[in-house]
Design a protein around this motif. Structure first.
Motif, mmCIF file in Angstrom:
data_model
loop_
_atom_site.group_PDB
_atom_site.id
_atom_site.type_symbol
_atom_site.label_atom_id
_atom_site.label_comp_id
_atom_site.label_asym_id
_atom_site.label_seq_id
_atom_site.Cartn_x
_atom_site.Cartn_y
_atom_site.Cartn_z
ATOM 1 N N LEU A 80 0.817 -1.217 0.000
ATOM 2 C CA LEU A 80 0.000 0.000 0.000
ATOM 3 C C LEU A 80 0.851 1.267 0.000
ATOM 4 O O LEU A 80 0.495 2.256 -0.647
ATOM 5 C CB LEU A 80 -0.927 0.008 1.210
ATOM 6 N N VAL A 81 1.951 1.253 0.725
ATOM 7 C CA VAL A 81 2.830 2.428 0.741
ATOM 8 C C VAL A 81 3.333 2.709 -0.670
ATOM 9 O O VAL A 81 3.364 3.868 -1.125
ATOM 10 C CB VAL A 81 4.006 2.209 1.719
ATOM 11 N N GLY A 91 -8.258 6.342 -1.148
ATOM 12 C CA GLY A 91 -8.666 6.024 0.212
ATOM 13 C C GLY A 91 -8.566 4.531 0.409
ATOM 14 O O GLY A 91 -8.417 3.770 -0.554
ATOM 15 N N VAL A 92 -8.638 4.095 1.662
ATOM 16 C CA VAL A 92 -8.548 2.672 1.987
ATOM 17 C C VAL A 92 -9.674 2.310 2.942
ATOM 18 O O VAL A 92 -9.890 3.004 3.949
ATOM 19 C CB VAL A 92 -7.190 2.328 2.633
ATOM 20 N N SER A 110 0.578 3.155 8.269
ATOM 21 C CA SER A 110 1.772 3.589 7.543
ATOM 22 C C SER A 110 1.456 4.570 6.424
ATOM 23 O O SER A 110 2.383 5.078 5.782
ATOM 24 C CB SER A 110 2.486 2.357 6.951
ATOM 25 N N LEU A 111 0.190 4.846 6.191
ATOM 26 C CA LEU A 111 -0.212 5.733 5.103
ATOM 27 C C LEU A 111 -0.279 7.181 5.599
ATOM 28 O O LEU A 111 -0.433 7.431 6.786
ATOM 29 C CB LEU A 111 -1.555 5.287 4.545
ATOM 30 N N ASP A 133 -3.560 3.870 17.103
ATOM 31 C CA ASP A 133 -2.362 4.524 17.610
ATOM 32 C C ASP A 133 -2.438 6.021 17.322
ATOM 33 O O ASP A 133 -3.400 6.665 17.687
ATOM 34 C CB ASP A 133 -1.099 3.883 17.029
ATOM 35 N N SER A 134 -1.456 6.578 16.594
ATOM 36 C CA SER A 134 -1.440 8.020 16.351
ATOM 37 C C SER A 134 -1.913 8.387 14.949
ATOM 38 O O SER A 134 -1.720 9.512 14.498
ATOM 39 C CB SER A 134 -0.014 8.556 16.545
ATOM 40 N N SER A 135 -2.541 7.454 14.254
ATOM 41 C CA SER A 135 -3.005 7.709 12.894
ATOM 42 C C SER A 135 -4.421 8.285 12.904
ATOM 43 O O SER A 135 -5.014 8.490 13.965
ATOM 44 C CB SER A 135 -2.991 6.414 12.079
ATOM 45 N N ASP A 136 -4.972 8.522 11.712
ATOM 46 C CA ASP A 136 -6.334 9.070 11.606
ATOM 47 C C ASP A 136 -7.297 8.030 11.038
ATOM 48 O O ASP A 136 -8.195 8.349 10.272
ATOM 49 C CB ASP A 136 -6.338 10.341 10.750
#
Length: 403
Positions: A80-81, A91-92, A110-111, A133-136
Motif C-alpha cells: 500500500l505504501v 482512500g482505503v 503507515s499511510l 495509535d497516532s493515525s487518523d
C-alpha cells in the motif's frame, strides 16, 4: 487512471461482504480496487489484486495463523505504501474481525495522515488504541459479526461505503495557513509552550500543540513524515522517561527518528523528564511504591526520576540525536525542567538535574549543526521561551534560505 479506493478483506471468509460494500461504492461513482489478504482458503469472490501479488514472493505461513497475519500485514503495508506513493490510492477501507483488523490497520497506520482510512471491525467498540495509535483511522463497529449479509450488516456496510464515498468525493482545499509548526507540551510545561506558541503565531506560523502522552509525540512525528509540519519545537520530551522506566505514556522506541529524517528545522529541550507517569495511585507498580510519588489528580500519579534514571534518559536521547544529519539545537533549562522541578516544589532535585544535563552534554557529539545551549533559566521562565523562539527562528531562516 484516477486514484481508486482500495477495499481490503480476507476474501476467503469476507468475500461476499466486501463485494457488497464495493458495489455500493461503485454505485456512488467511486472507482474501487479489491485486495485479498486471506491466508488460508481460496477467495470466495475474485479480487482485483490477488494475495500472491501483495505477498510479492514472501513466505506466508499456512500452519500458524498468528504468524500468517503478521507476515501478510507487513506485505500489505509495503504494497500500500508503494501504491500510495505512485498516486493510485484515493482512500482505503477494510472489513474484518480481530485478526483482519490487526492485519489491515497495520498497513493503514503507515499511510499519510489525511488519506481517508476506514475500518469496519468487530472489535471497534473496545480499546482501539492498538489499531489506531497516532493515525487518523476511522473505526466503525460492525455490531454483528461480519459473517454473511443480513439486515444489520447490510446497513453497517452501506454506512461505511457511503462514509468512504463522502471522504473521497468532498476534499478539503489545501490550507493557506502554512508554515505549520509542531510543539510538545505537558501541563507542567504549559507556561513555556504557551509563550512560544503565541510568539510564533505573531511571526505568522500556524502552531499545532501535542500533548506529550506517547500518542501525542507519535502523532506529531507522523504529521512531520506526512509533510504537514515544516518545523518542530520539541520542548516536552517526557515520553522518553516513560519509555525507559515503564510509565503509561511511552514514546516508543523510534522517537525522534522521523523528525531527524525529514531534515526540518528542529529545536529540542528536556521538558518534564523529571517524571514518569502512572494511573491512579493504586496502579503504581510494586517496585516503585517506595519512590517519591505525587498525586497529580485522581487518575494520574507522577514519580520523580532518579539521578541514574536521568543519566539513562540523557544517553538514550543523545544516541538518537547523534544520528542526525540535519541541523538541530538542544536547549537545557538549568533552573528546572517542570513546574514541580523548582525550588520549594516536590520534585526539586538539583543533583538529579545536574546528572541529566552533564550526561547529555558528555554523550552528544556536538558540531556546527548540532548545538547545545546551557541556559540559567527554569523551563517556564519567559526568558527561556524567548531563547527557544530566537534559536528556532535562526534555524528556520537558514533552512528557508537554502531551499
Amino acid at each position: 487512471m484516477n486514484p481508486s479506493v482500495y477495499a481490503i478483506a480476507t476474501m476467503d471468509t469476507k468475500g461476499e461482504e466486501i463485494s457488497y460494500l464495493c458495489r455500493l461504492l461503485r454505485n456512488s461513482g467511486i472507482e474501487v480496487v479489491t485486495l485479498d489478504v486471506g491466508t488460508r482458503d481460496a477467495p470466495i469472490t475474485v479480487p482485483d489484486i490477488h494475495r500472491s501479488t501483495i505477498a510479492a514472493g514472501r513466505h506466508i505461513s499456512r500452519t500458524d495463523r498468528g504468524e500468517a497475519v503478521t507476515e501478510m500485514s507487513e506485505a500489505l503495508r509495503d504494497f500500500l505504501v508503494n501504491e500510495c506513493s505512485a498516486g493510485k490510492v484515493a482512500g482505503v477501507i477494510g472489513i474484518g474481525g480481530s485478526g483482519g483488523t490487526a492485519l489491515i490497520t497495520t498497513a493503514m497506520r503507515s499511510l499519510p495522515v489525511g488519506l481517508p482510512k476506514l475500518m469496519v471491525s468487530t472489535v471497534a467498540s473496545g480499546n482501539t488504541a492498538p489499531y489506531v495509535d497516532s493515525s487518523d483511522i476511522t473505526m466503525m463497529y460492525s455490531v454483528v459479526d461480519i459473517a454473511g449479509l443480513n439486515a444489520v450488516s447490510e446497513k453497517i456496510l452501506a454506512n461505511a461505503a457511503h462514509a468512504m464515498a463522502g471522504m473521497v468525493q468532498y476534499k478539503v482545499p489545501p490550507s493557506s495557513r502554512l508554515p505549520t509548526l509542531g510543539m510538545t507540551m505537558f501541563g507542567v510545561t504549559t507556561p513555556c509552550v504557551t509563550s512560544v506558541r503565541q510568539a510564533m503565531e505573531k511571526q505568522g506560523f500556524d502552531c499545532l500543540v501535542f500533548h506529550a502522552t506517547g500518542t501525542g509525540g507519535r502523532a506529531m512525528e507522523q504529521l512531520v513524515e506526512s509533510g504537514l509540519i515544516g518545523g518542530v519545537l520539541d520542548i516536552t520530551t517526557t515520553e522518553v522517561a516513560d519509555e525507559l522506566i515503564g510509565g503509561v505514556f511511552p514514546s516508543g522506541p523510534k522517537r525522534f527518528e522521523r523528525l531527524l529524517g525529514k531534515r526540518i528545522p528542529l529545536v529540542l529541550s528536556l521538558g518534564a523528564v523529571d517524571m514518569v507517569n502512572f494511573g491512579s495511585i493504586d496502579t503504581v507498580p510494586q517496585q516503585f511504591k517506595h519512590r517519591l510519588l505525587y498525586k497529580h489528580n485522581a487518575q494520574v500519579t507522577l514519580m520523580r526520576t532518579t539521578t541514574d534514571e536521568n543519566r539513562e534518559i540523557a544517553r538514550w536521547i543523545a544516541n538518537k540525536l547523534n544520528r542526525s544529519q540535519s541541523p538541530l539545537d538542544i536547549l537545557l533549562p538549568l533552573g528546572g525542567v517542570s513546574m514541580l522541578d523548582a525550588p520549594g516544589q516536590v520534585f526539586w532535585d538539583p543533583e538529579a538535574d545536574a546528572a541529566l544535563f552533564s550526561e547529555l552534554e558528555r554523550c552528544l557529539q556536538l558540531n556546527a549543526d548540532r548545538v547545545l545551549h546551557r541556559l540559567p533559566y527554569h523551563i517556564n521562565d519567559p526568558r527561556f521561551a524567548d531563547e527557544l523562539c530566537r534559536v528556532f527562528l535562526k534555524r528556520w531562516t537558514a533552512h528557508t534560505s537554502s531551499i
